[in-house]
Design an enzyme around this catalytic site. Structure first.
Site, PDB file in Angstrom:
ATOM      1  N   LYS A  94       0.821  -1.216   0.000  1.00  0.00           N
ATOM      2  CA  LYS A  94       0.000   0.000   0.000  1.00  0.00           C
ATOM      3  C   LYS A  94       0.850   1.261   0.000  1.00  0.00           C
ATOM      4  O   LYS A  94       0.352   2.341  -0.309  1.00  0.00           O
ATOM      5  CB  LYS A  94      -0.958   0.008   1.191  1.00  0.00           C
ATOM      6  CG  LYS A  94      -0.339   0.259   2.539  1.00  0.00           C
ATOM      7  CD  LYS A  94      -1.408   0.414   3.605  1.00  0.00           C
ATOM      8  CE  LYS A  94      -0.799   0.716   4.966  1.00  0.00           C
ATOM      9  NZ  LYS A  94      -1.825   0.939   5.999  1.00  0.00           N
ATOM     10  N   ASP A  95       2.146   1.126   0.319  1.00  0.00           N
ATOM     11  CA  ASP A  95       3.022   2.284   0.376  1.00  0.00           C
ATOM     12  C   ASP A  95       3.743   2.565  -0.938  1.00  0.00           C
ATOM     13  O   ASP A  95       4.477   3.551  -1.037  1.00  0.00           O
ATOM     14  CB  ASP A  95       4.063   2.096   1.481  1.00  0.00           C
ATOM     15  CG  ASP A  95       3.424   1.875   2.838  1.00  0.00           C
ATOM     16  OD1 ASP A  95       2.277   2.315   3.024  1.00  0.00           O
ATOM     17  OD2 ASP A  95       4.055   1.256   3.709  1.00  0.00           O
ATOM     18  N   ARG A 145      -8.752   8.555   4.265  1.00  0.00           N
ATOM     19  CA  ARG A 145      -9.698   7.525   3.816  1.00  0.00           C
ATOM     20  C   ARG A 145     -10.536   7.008   4.975  1.00  0.00           C
ATOM     21  O   ARG A 145     -11.774   6.924   4.872  1.00  0.00           O
ATOM     22  CB  ARG A 145      -8.913   6.377   3.167  1.00  0.00           C
ATOM     23  CG  ARG A 145      -9.722   5.130   2.857  1.00  0.00           C
ATOM     24  CD  ARG A 145      -8.809   3.984   2.445  1.00  0.00           C
ATOM     25  NE  ARG A 145      -7.841   3.632   3.471  1.00  0.00           N
ATOM     26  CZ  ARG A 145      -8.082   2.882   4.523  1.00  0.00           C
ATOM     27  NH1 ARG A 145      -9.301   2.386   4.725  1.00  0.00           N
ATOM     28  NH2 ARG A 145      -7.138   2.613   5.399  1.00  0.00           N
ATOM     29  N   ARG A 146      -9.883   6.648   6.063  1.00  0.00           N
ATOM     30  CA  ARG A 146     -10.611   6.141   7.228  1.00  0.00           C
ATOM     31  C   ARG A 146     -11.519   7.226   7.814  1.00  0.00           C
ATOM     32  O   ARG A 146     -12.685   6.977   8.119  1.00  0.00           O
ATOM     33  CB  ARG A 146      -9.630   5.667   8.300  1.00  0.00           C
ATOM     34  CG  ARG A 146      -8.861   4.404   7.916  1.00  0.00           C
ATOM     35  CD  ARG A 146      -7.703   4.146   8.882  1.00  0.00           C
ATOM     36  NE  ARG A 146      -6.944   2.953   8.515  1.00  0.00           N
ATOM     37  CZ  ARG A 146      -5.659   2.779   8.772  1.00  0.00           C
ATOM     38  NH1 ARG A 146      -4.972   3.732   9.393  1.00  0.00           N
ATOM     39  NH2 ARG A 146      -5.037   1.665   8.410  1.00  0.00           N
ATOM     40  N   ARG A 163      -0.073  10.822  14.757  1.00  0.00           N
ATOM     41  CA  ARG A 163       1.109  10.302  14.079  1.00  0.00           C
ATOM     42  C   ARG A 163       2.021   9.638  15.077  1.00  0.00           C
ATOM     43  O   ARG A 163       1.760   9.629  16.269  1.00  0.00           O
ATOM     44  CB  ARG A 163       1.877  11.421  13.354  1.00  0.00           C
ATOM     45  CG  ARG A 163       1.244  11.954  12.108  1.00  0.00           C
ATOM     46  CD  ARG A 163       1.598  11.335  10.756  1.00  0.00           C
ATOM     47  NE  ARG A 163       2.618  10.330  10.611  1.00  0.00           N
ATOM     48  CZ  ARG A 163       3.764  10.514  10.008  1.00  0.00           C
ATOM     49  NH1 ARG A 163       4.117  11.694   9.560  1.00  0.00           N
ATOM     50  NH2 ARG A 163       4.601   9.523   9.851  1.00  0.00           N
ATOM     51  N   GLY A 164       3.134   9.151  14.569  1.00  0.00           N
ATOM     52  CA  GLY A 164       4.069   8.435  15.420  1.00  0.00           C
ATOM     53  C   GLY A 164       4.066   6.970  15.071  1.00  0.00           C
ATOM     54  O   GLY A 164       3.212   6.483  14.327  1.00  0.00           O
ATOM     55  N   ASN A 165       5.045   6.229  15.582  1.00  0.00           N
ATOM     56  CA  ASN A 165       5.096   4.801  15.302  1.00  0.00           C
ATOM     57  C   ASN A 165       4.012   4.070  16.101  1.00  0.00           C
ATOM     58  O   ASN A 165       3.291   4.682  16.895  1.00  0.00           O
ATOM     59  CB  ASN A 165       6.491   4.241  15.603  1.00  0.00           C
ATOM     60  CG  ASN A 165       6.899   4.446  17.044  1.00  0.00           C
ATOM     61  OD1 ASN A 165       6.191   4.042  17.972  1.00  0.00           O
ATOM     62  ND2 ASN A 165       8.047   5.074  17.262  1.00  0.00           N
ATOM     63  N   THR A 168       4.214   4.498  19.832  1.00  0.00           N
ATOM     64  CA  THR A 168       3.868   5.860  20.238  1.00  0.00           C
ATOM     65  C   THR A 168       2.363   6.067  20.212  1.00  0.00           C
ATOM     66  O   THR A 168       1.776   6.662  21.130  1.00  0.00           O
ATOM     67  CB  THR A 168       4.555   6.879  19.305  1.00  0.00           C
ATOM     68  OG1 THR A 168       5.967   6.706  19.380  1.00  0.00           O
ATOM     69  CG2 THR A 168       4.202   8.303  19.704  1.00  0.00           C
ATOM     70  N   ARG A 169       1.723   5.577  19.175  1.00  0.00           N
ATOM     71  CA  ARG A 169       0.268   5.748  19.072  1.00  0.00           C
ATOM     72  C   ARG A 169      -0.454   5.010  20.197  1.00  0.00           C
ATOM     73  O   ARG A 169      -1.381   5.542  20.807  1.00  0.00           O
ATOM     74  CB  ARG A 169      -0.230   5.234  17.715  1.00  0.00           C
ATOM     75  CG  ARG A 169       0.260   6.042  16.543  1.00  0.00           C
ATOM     76  CD  ARG A 169      -0.450   5.627  15.291  1.00  0.00           C
ATOM     77  NE  ARG A 169       0.271   6.059  14.108  1.00  0.00           N
ATOM     78  CZ  ARG A 169      -0.233   6.033  12.890  1.00  0.00           C
ATOM     79  NH1 ARG A 169      -1.449   5.587  12.686  1.00  0.00           N
ATOM     80  NH2 ARG A 169       0.477   6.442  11.863  1.00  0.00           N
ATOM     81  N   CYS A 257      -2.436   9.191  -1.013  1.00  0.00           N
ATOM     82  CA  CYS A 257      -2.795   9.338   0.393  1.00  0.00           C
ATOM     83  C   CYS A 257      -3.273  10.749   0.721  1.00  0.00           C
ATOM     84  O   CYS A 257      -3.649  11.033   1.848  1.00  0.00           O
ATOM     85  CB  CYS A 257      -1.654   8.924   1.313  1.00  0.00           C
ATOM     86  SG  CYS A 257      -0.103   9.764   0.992  1.00  0.00           S
TER      87      CYS A 257
END
Length: 357
Positions: A94-95, A145-146, A163-165, A168-169, A257
């Site tokens: 997806k990236d 999208r979400r 945001r964040g990894n 972190t989230r 995106c």
């Protein structure tokens, strides 16, 4: 690279973070799974894993939809491929953009993990679903999208960027009171071993997923036949056809995106079904349609001139060419249908509004 020392690179790209973070773990887990499959197929070869981070991985304070070009996350890795420093790069499909730079191709699309989105709840909301959360509850997501789909489905809730990894989230969710829940890809959570944090899986009726979500891709040099032949054994035919249709849909729409584009695919009894949709940022305006086509074609045994043809960046040597063509045409036709109904205007307004945020 010497034939006896084929190397693979794993990229630090999961939309979640920088070097030495959870995205590093996820990237390593994803790469390890690909390398393990290759080792089983080619026990006499040695595979060396090299860690790399990208510019995009280090931008943690900006919403993904504002970052723009996906090449921020892939350019350094493709440079390493081009310089023959590595032979393979493992990505989340997806990236990857629907058109790759000249000289590169997706040589393998591995069997897809669950592509659905998942809700992870704050501990105080354990056992609930989105529909049971109190009015004005704040849901964290970095995905337009979400957010667009869920705003329409759950107008009583509020949606904010996070945001964040992954670590972190989840820390922001668990240790603060800012969010009642966050939305993440189920595939990433499962690969990290955090499946127990999934409080609710969002069905396609609730939230269509991102193009290519849940699938891993192996990028290689397009003209390196030895490597291309080696990795092509990893292709999962059903996943390839579904993702070709999804990527063709995205490409025809010129989506990314920075605009809300979503899909759902089903392959059953030789029929490929593609549902695609576009949304305004607040979800109030949308277009959604479903089309189908037959992909029930045998593999041609004789070599043909288009055996190595790329379709939306994918070279699938062991998947019937006519089936790939049908899948690609399905994506293009569905996108064209939505464009004829006004999708270009919806996406244009969404892009402008996102740029202005």
């Amino acid at each position: 690279m010497a034939k006896s020392s084929l190397a693979t690179v794993w990229m630090v790209y999961s939309l979640y973070g920088a070097l030495l973070s959870a995205s590093l773990q996820l990237a390593r887990i994803q790469t390890d799974s690909v390398v393990e499959m290759l080792r089983e197929l080619y026990p006499d070869l040695r595979f060396e894993i090299v860690a790399m981070s990208t510019t995009g991985d280090k931008i943690l304070d900006t919403a993904l939809s504002k970052i723009g070009e996906k090449s921020l996350f892939t350019k350094e890795l493709e440079n390493a491929l081009e310089r023959n420093e590595v032979d393979l790069v493992v990505h989340s499909l997806k990236d990857l953009p629907t058109t790759l730079p000249p000289g590169f191709t997706i040589g393998a699309v591995c069997k897809r993990e669950n592509p659905l989105d998942a809700v992870v709840f704050h501990p105080k909301n354990c056992g609930k679903t989105l529909s049971l959360l109190p009015e004005k509850s704040v849901i964290g997501t970095s995905s337009l999208r979400r957010a667009a789909q869920l705003k329409k489905k759950f107008p009583q809730l509020e949606f904010r960027d996070i945001r964040g990894n992954l670590n972190t989230r989840l820390k922001k969710l668990d240790e603060k009171e800012d969010f009642s829940a966050i939305i993440l890809a189920a595939a990433g959570l499962k690969r990290m071993g955090w499946e127990n944090r999934i409080g609710q899986l969002l069905s396609p009726e609730d939230c269509l997923y991102a193009v290519g979500q849940g699938a891993l891709a192996v990028e290689v040099r397009a003209k390196d036949q030895e490597i291309l032949n080696m990795v092509s054994a990893l292709h999962d035919a059903d996943t390839v056809l579904r993702c070709i249709a999804e990527r063709a849909f995205m490409k025809r729409l010129e989506g990314g995106c920075s605009v809300p584009v979503a899909v759902n695919t089903v392959l059953k009894d030789g029929q490929l079904y593609l549902t695609g949709a576009v949304y305004s940022l607040d979800g109030s305006d949308s277009l959604k349609e479903t089309m189908q086509t037959s992909v029930n074609y045998p593999q041609q045994t004789e070599d043909g001139p288009n055996d190595d043809a790329q379709r939306v960046g994918i070279t699938a040597k062991n998947v019937p060419g006519r089936a790939q063509e049908a899948a690609e045409n399905l994506g293009v036709e569905l996108a064209s249908l939505l464009l004829s109904k006004g999708a270009k205007h919806i996406l244009s307004v969404a892009r402008q509004l996102n740029d202005a945020r």
